[in-house]
Design a protein around this motif. Structure first.
Motif, mmCIF file in Angstrom:
data_model
loop_
_atom_site.group_PDB
_atom_site.id
_atom_site.type_symbol
_atom_site.label_atom_id
_atom_site.label_comp_id
_atom_site.label_asym_id
_atom_site.label_seq_id
_atom_site.Cartn_x
_atom_site.Cartn_y
_atom_site.Cartn_z
ATOM 1 N N TYR A 76 46.836 45.177 37.126
ATOM 2 C CA TYR A 76 45.664 45.669 36.391
ATOM 3 C C TYR A 76 45.313 44.653 35.232
ATOM 4 C CZ TYR A 76 46.864 50.377 38.384
ATOM 5 O OH TYR A 76 47.250 51.120 39.366
ATOM 6 N N ALA A 77 45.746 43.691 34.925
ATOM 7 C CA ALA A 77 45.371 42.727 34.204
ATOM 8 C C ALA A 77 43.878 42.357 34.394
ATOM 9 C CB ALA A 77 46.090 41.579 33.896
ATOM 10 N N GLU A 78 42.733 42.420 33.476
ATOM 11 C CA GLU A 78 41.557 42.105 33.985
ATOM 12 C C GLU A 78 41.476 40.562 34.517
ATOM 13 O OE1 GLU A 78 38.619 43.047 31.253
ATOM 14 O OE2 GLU A 78 39.463 44.964 30.740
ATOM 15 N N TYR A 79 42.034 39.575 33.852
ATOM 16 C CA TYR A 79 42.101 38.311 34.104
ATOM 17 C C TYR A 79 43.045 37.942 35.218
ATOM 18 C CZ TYR A 79 46.374 38.464 31.387
ATOM 19 O OH TYR A 79 47.738 38.603 31.149
ATOM 20 N N ALA A 80 43.608 38.886 35.992
ATOM 21 C CA ALA A 80 44.712 38.578 37.081
ATOM 22 C C ALA A 80 43.626 37.829 38.190
ATOM 23 C CB ALA A 80 45.096 39.882 37.674
ATOM 24 N N PRO A 81 42.605 37.979 38.566
ATOM 25 C CA PRO A 81 41.863 37.382 39.617
ATOM 26 C C PRO A 81 41.397 35.971 39.378
ATOM 27 C CG PRO A 81 40.636 39.226 39.113
ATOM 28 C CD PRO A 81 41.749 39.104 38.256
ATOM 29 N N TYR A 82 41.252 35.662 38.015
ATOM 30 C CA TYR A 82 41.093 34.269 37.518
ATOM 31 C C TYR A 82 42.332 33.374 37.474
ATOM 32 C CZ TYR A 82 36.600 36.435 36.030
ATOM 33 O OH TYR A 82 35.697 37.387 35.906
ATOM 34 N N VAL A 83 43.425 33.886 37.292
ATOM 35 C CA VAL A 83 44.577 33.285 37.514
ATOM 36 C C VAL A 83 45.130 32.976 38.801
ATOM 37 C CG1 VAL A 83 47.230 33.513 36.975
ATOM 38 C CG2 VAL A 83 45.544 34.213 35.325
ATOM 39 N N GLU A 84 44.676 33.827 39.699
ATOM 40 C CA GLU A 84 44.926 33.791 41.007
ATOM 41 C C GLU A 84 44.150 32.772 41.901
ATOM 42 O OE1 GLU A 84 46.775 34.896 45.109
ATOM 43 O OE2 GLU A 84 47.427 35.426 43.271
ATOM 44 N N PHE A 85 43.121 32.821 41.393
ATOM 45 C CA PHE A 85 42.033 31.837 42.296
ATOM 46 C C PHE A 85 41.493 30.670 41.584
ATOM 47 C CE2 PHE A 85 40.792 36.591 43.882
ATOM 48 C CZ PHE A 85 41.473 36.451 44.940
ATOM 49 N N GLY A 86 41.873 30.700 40.260
ATOM 50 C CA GLY A 86 41.303 29.786 39.504
ATOM 51 C C GLY A 86 40.012 30.042 39.114
#
Length: 151
Positions: A76-86
């Motif tokens: 649910y963290a909004e920034y999760a995809p940025y962490v996952e994919f860079g």
């Protein structure tokens, strides 16, 4: 002329296996999906990085969700995809997500538009965990079905 007959006992065994397979498809499939989601949840939480200033917000945002016909896992963290994919032009790459049917277009949206030059290396925690849990689920189902067929 070729004449073949089916032994009545063999036919009964086959019918019993079909009934068992039918029961598996109704009952155990959802149970296996739930088990896989819980496994993916444990893997993702353990793999999620913890930022010094945020103290585990990303880990805490990863939640399994029960559905009528299975389950899903959500970060649910909004920034999760940025962490996952860079982020940034040098980092966003297609990884395990495309193997799970996540469109490449979805992944590339996190690349950015060059407004800010923030190049954060990917720290995959989510899709790799789901892929591993999914693979384990398929192996369990395959073993179970082989046992049914060989009984």
């Amino acid at each position: 002329m070729f004449d073949a007959k089916i032994n009545t006992d063999d036919l009964k065994k086959l019918q019993k296996k079909f009934k068992t397979l039918e029961q598996f498809s109704k009952k155990d499939a959802v149970q296996e999906m739930n088990r896989a989601i819980m496994h993916a949840h444990r893997l993702a939480v353990s793999a999620a990085p913890v930022a010094k200033d945020y103290g585990g917000t990303l880990k805490q945002s990863i939640k399994p969700k029960a559905l009528k016909d299975g389950a899903e896992l959500v970060a649910y963290a909004e920034y999760a995809p940025y962490v996952e994919f860079g982020t940034g032009s040098g980092y966003v790459k297609v990884n395990d997500a495309t193997n799970l049917g996540i469109p490449e277009k979805y992944i590339k949206q996190f690349k950015g538009r060059g407004i800010k030059e923030i190049n954060m290396a990917p720290q995959p925690f989510f899709y790799g965990s789901v892929a591993k849990a999914y693979k384990n689920m398929l192996m369990r189902i395959e073993k179970h079905l082989k046992r049914i067929v060989n009984e």
